[in-house]
Write a protein that holds these residues in place. Structure first.
Motif, short mmCIF file in Angstrom:
data_model
loop_
_atom_site.label_atom_id
_atom_site.label_comp_id
_atom_site.label_asym_id
_atom_site.label_seq_id
_atom_site.Cartn_x
_atom_site.Cartn_y
_atom_site.Cartn_z
N GLN A 72 20.79 17.65 -16.81
CA GLN A 72 20.00 18.54 -15.92
C GLN A 72 18.51 18.48 -16.20
OE1 GLN A 72 22.30 22.15 -16.63
NE2 GLN A 72 22.97 22.15 -14.50
N ARG A 104 11.58 21.10 -1.14
CA ARG A 104 11.74 22.15 -2.16
C ARG A 104 10.37 22.76 -2.49
NH1 ARG A 104 16.11 24.25 -6.02
NH2 ARG A 104 14.79 25.74 -7.07
N LEU A 154 21.12 26.93 6.24
CA LEU A 154 21.51 26.66 4.85
C LEU A 154 21.40 27.92 4.00
CD1 LEU A 154 22.07 24.81 2.36
CD2 LEU A 154 19.61 24.47 2.20
N THR A 193 27.75 33.89 -2.08
CA THR A 193 27.40 34.03 -3.49
C THR A 193 26.90 35.44 -3.79
OG1 THR A 193 25.28 33.08 -2.84
CG2 THR A 193 26.80 31.62 -3.96
N PHE A 226 29.48 23.75 -7.38
CA PHE A 226 28.38 23.19 -6.60
C PHE A 226 27.35 22.46 -7.46
CE2 PHE A 226 24.41 23.92 -4.01
CZ PHE A 226 24.75 23.06 -2.99
N ARG A 268 25.22 16.39 -9.94
CA ARG A 268 24.05 15.51 -10.02
C ARG A 268 24.54 14.07 -9.98
NH1 ARG A 268 22.35 19.95 -9.97
NH2 ARG A 268 20.85 20.97 -11.34
N PRO A 296 24.83 30.57 -14.38
CA PRO A 296 25.48 30.90 -13.10
C PRO A 296 24.65 30.47 -11.90
CG PRO A 296 24.68 32.87 -14.21
CD PRO A 296 24.53 31.75 -15.18
N PHE A 297 23.33 30.24 -12.10
CA PHE A 297 22.47 29.77 -11.02
C PHE A 297 22.10 28.30 -11.21
CE2 PHE A 297 21.79 34.35 -11.10
CZ PHE A 297 21.84 34.69 -9.75
N ASN A 343 20.79 24.88 -13.44
CA ASN A 343 19.71 24.67 -14.40
C ASN A 343 18.88 23.46 -14.00
OD1 ASN A 343 18.18 25.15 -16.61
ND2 ASN A 343 19.68 24.46 -18.12
N ILE A 393 17.52 28.01 -5.73
CA ILE A 393 16.20 28.41 -5.24
C ILE A 393 16.15 29.92 -4.99
CG2 ILE A 393 16.64 28.12 -2.77
CD1 ILE A 393 13.98 26.71 -2.53
N TYR A 410 15.42 35.96 -5.86
CA TYR A 410 15.73 36.82 -4.71
C TYR A 410 17.06 37.55 -4.97
CZ TYR A 410 17.05 37.99 0.09
OH TYR A 410 17.43 38.66 1.22
C1 HEM Z 1 24.48 35.68 -6.97
C2 HEM Z 1 23.95 34.87 -6.08
C3 HEM Z 1 23.83 33.37 -6.22
C4 HEM Z 1 24.39 32.50 -7.11
C5 HEM Z 1 25.34 32.83 -8.26
C6 HEM Z 1 23.92 31.16 -6.79
C7 HEM Z 1 24.25 30.01 -7.47
C8 HEM Z 1 23.76 28.75 -7.18
C9 HEM Z 1 24.07 27.56 -7.93
C10 HEM Z 1 24.99 27.49 -9.16
C11 HEM Z 1 23.42 26.53 -7.36
C12 HEM Z 1 23.44 25.05 -7.83
C13 HEM Z 1 22.28 24.87 -8.82
C14 HEM Z 1 22.26 23.55 -9.56
O1 HEM Z 1 22.77 22.55 -9.04
O2 HEM Z 1 21.72 23.51 -10.69
C15 HEM Z 1 22.69 27.04 -6.23
C16 HEM Z 1 21.90 26.28 -5.38
C17 HEM Z 1 21.26 26.79 -4.28
N1 HEM Z 1 21.19 28.13 -3.91
FE1 HEM Z 1 22.04 29.69 -4.87
N2 HEM Z 1 23.10 31.24 -5.70
C18 HEM Z 1 23.00 32.58 -5.33
C19 HEM Z 1 22.26 33.09 -4.29
C20 HEM Z 1 21.49 32.35 -3.44
C21 HEM Z 1 20.70 32.91 -2.37
C22 HEM Z 1 20.60 34.41 -2.05
C23 HEM Z 1 20.12 31.86 -1.74
C24 HEM Z 1 19.19 31.88 -0.56
C25 HEM Z 1 18.40 32.87 -0.28
C26 HEM Z 1 20.53 30.64 -2.42
C27 HEM Z 1 20.15 29.37 -2.05
C28 HEM Z 1 20.48 28.21 -2.75
C29 HEM Z 1 20.07 26.87 -2.34
C30 HEM Z 1 19.27 26.52 -1.07
C31 HEM Z 1 20.54 25.98 -3.31
C32 HEM Z 1 20.34 24.46 -3.34
C33 HEM Z 1 19.06 24.18 -4.12
C34 HEM Z 1 18.66 22.71 -4.17
O3 HEM Z 1 19.50 21.83 -4.04
O4 HEM Z 1 17.44 22.48 -4.36
N3 HEM Z 1 21.36 30.98 -3.45
N4 HEM Z 1 22.91 28.42 -6.14
#
Ligand code: HEM
Length: 490
Positions: free
Chosen positions: A68, A106, A272, A280, A345, A348, A416-417, A419, A425, A429
């Motif tokens: 990562q 991005r 998206l 999520t 999700f 890489r 969880p989000f 790294n 992104i 929020y």
């Molecule tokens: C508790 C809420 C959420 C969790 C647990 C979560 C979790 C994640 C995770 C695990 C990834 C993959 C990151 C990686 O590959 O390292 C991701 C990507 C992403 N998330 Fe979230 N997410 C949440 C809320 C949101 C919200 C509210 C939005 C939009 C407002 C969002 C938009 C995105 C987008 C667009 C990506 C792709 C980013 C990229 O490829 O550059 N997520 N999220």
């Protein structure tokens, strides 16, 4: 030879069939369970074949961290080019772009989540949370299901802060945005063509145009998977162009202000945000609520903290308060550790290979992560591993309290989000929205068990997320911390 790449690179896994790899076993088992079985049997670096496509599953925190933070590993691999849904417009979404286009987009979208923009959005969040609060009817005897209420709230939030839409989702079950999103999430992914596509990537050049044509035909015939959501998005763009709102703080305005995105790209990325944020965020809220109901002692600590922090303002909250909620923060982090809403999700693929030694069950092993192969982080597995966490199925927010430090393995595993540069992104929020909902809710109500509260919450594993299966039931018992307070302003 087609099915030997993993073996040749020292990556163990189930024996593949020459034609379809492990596709049919994979499709038979819920994805998180499948991943857990593989890690259990073959170790923290293992793999399988989705049709002819090799997938490496990683549950080894330090190797995950290496990948990562490696600049050669910025691509997010798709199981199928352009994603499961072959609509060509989707190629413009952040998650479907090649590395250089992804970096540009991005860079633009990140601006929507600057502290200043988030502060601007927080007024909308507070207003929509007030609508949510008006739907909670306090009653010591009646159990309510919080999950559908959170789903409505989340749609309303993303609609407003993403598209700039004023909807009536929370009060009107027939709201058009709600129907459009329901339609979007009900689309089927397991088609025959998709399976054929996965098994025979060699004939992708023939199959992909057929998939795209079929998708277009579905739209022409009026049962396209997500045309309504796209239409709503397109209308929102047109309306904003006709009636500019330079001071709007939503994602739509950030995309328009960039001056570098065409209409399709703007609409695609608004869609998206629904897809990435809806399940999520609503599932995250639901799992935290479930754990608060099941652990009244944690809930009490959180309520005491809210009382201490907001007593000076009579219960009114502003953005500066959000950072002060350390006990609430720990309770949220521990809930996301046990129930990470986004499960499969984090993927890489890299342009160079990584050679690695690692240990498993006392053995020293070697592997090579080859270039251009789909690497997936076993997120649920590393967050729930008893080799990484003590008693991982015990809800223990103390792990994240200030003053307690995670060891290196835990800090690499706790994501969880995600790294690195491709992490979520929407993290800041989501963090803001979670706290801005939980603080008003818990300062007005004690959430208590009802007969319908499950002892162990049942979940559904979807393509990339896990969500509650039946919902989250409990009783909101009126017990205001601030008798005089009316609204939680931000
Ligand atoms: C508790 C809420 C959420 C969790 C647990 C979560 C979790 C994640 C995770 C695990 C990834 C993959 C990151 C990686 O590959 O390292 C991701 C990507 C992403 N998330 Fe979230 N997410 C949440 C809320 C949101 C919200 C509210 C939005 C939009 C407002 C969002 C938009 C995105 C987008 C667009 C990506 C792709 C980013 C990229 O490829 O550059 N997520 N999220």
């Amino acid at each position: 030879f087609r099915m030997s790449i993993l073996q040749r690179h020292g990556i163990p896994g189930p024996k593949p069939n020459l034609w379809w790899g492990n596709l049919f076993e994979y499709l038979k088992t819920p994805n998180v369970e499948w991943d857990s079985q593989l890690v259990e049997k073959y170790g923290p670096v293992c793999g399988y074949y989705m049709g002819a496509k090799p997938v490496i599953l990683l549950a080894e925190p330090s190797l995950i961290h290496t990948i990562q933070t490696n600049h050669d590993f910025l691509d997010r691999p798709r199981r199928v080019p352009g994603g499961i849904n072959p609509d060509p417009k989707r190629a413009k979404m952040l998650g479907n772009l090649g590395v250089s286009d992804w970096k540009n987009l991005r860079g633009i979208l990140d601006k929507a989540f600057s502290p200043q923009k988030l502060k601007g959005m927080s007024h909308h969040v507070a207003a929509l949370v007030n609508v949510f609060m008006s739907r909670i009817a306090p009653n010591d005897d009646v159990s309510i299901n919080f999950y559908p209420l959170y789903q409505d709230l989340t749609l309303d939030l993303i609609g407003k802060t993403g598209f700039g839409l004023d909807s009536d989702i929370q009060m009107n079950p027939n709201d058009e945005l709600k129907k459009a999103v329901d339609q979007e999430f009900s689309k089927s992914t397991g088609t025959f063509l998709l399976k054929l596509f996965l098994c025979f990537p060699e004939i992708q050049c023939v199959l992909q145009p057929i998939r795209v044509l079929l998708e277009k035909a579905k739209h022409w015939m009026g049962f396209g998977g997500h045309s309504e959501l796209w239409n709503l998005g397109r209308n929102a763009v047109l309306q904003r162009k006709n009636q500019p709102q330079a001071d709007a703080t939503d994602l739509l305005q950030v995309m328009l202000d960039s001056g570098r995105l065409d209409e399709t790209s703007i609409v695609a990325n608004s869609v998206l945000f629904f897809e990435a944020g809806f399940e999520t965020l609503s599932a995250g809220l639901a799992f935290i609520t479930y754990l608060m109901i099941k652990h009244p002692e944690v809930q009490e600590d959180v309520r005491n903290e809210i009382r201490d922090i907001l007593k000076g303002s009579g219960g009114k909250m502003d953005c500066f308060h959000l950072k002060q909620f350390r006990i609430l923060d720990a309770a949220i982090q521990e809930a996301l550790r046990m129930f990470p809403p986004q499960t499969t999700f984090i993927g890489r693929s890299g342009s160079s290979a990584i050679h690695r030694e690692y240990s498993w069950k006392g053995q020293q092993l070697k592997c090579i992560i080859p270039a251009n192969v789909h690497v997936q982080v076993g997120l649920y597995q590393i967050l729930n591993s008893d080799e990484i966490w003590e008693s991982p199925r015990r809800y223990n927010p103390d792990r994240f309290q200030p003053g307690t430090t995670l060891n290196q393995e835990q800090s690499f595993a706790f994501q969880p989000f995600g790294n690195g540069k491709r992490m979520c992104i929407g993290k800041k929020y989501a963090d803001m929205a979670l706290k801005m909902l939980l603080v008003p809710l818990l300062s007005k109500y004690k959430l208590v068990r009802s007969d319908e509260t499950e002892d162990d919450i049942s979940v559904i594993y979807k393509t990339a997320t896990m969500t509650p299966k039946k919902g989250v039931f409990g009783k909101p018992v009126a017990d205001p911390l601030f008798p005089e307070e009316e609204l939680h302003d931000v």
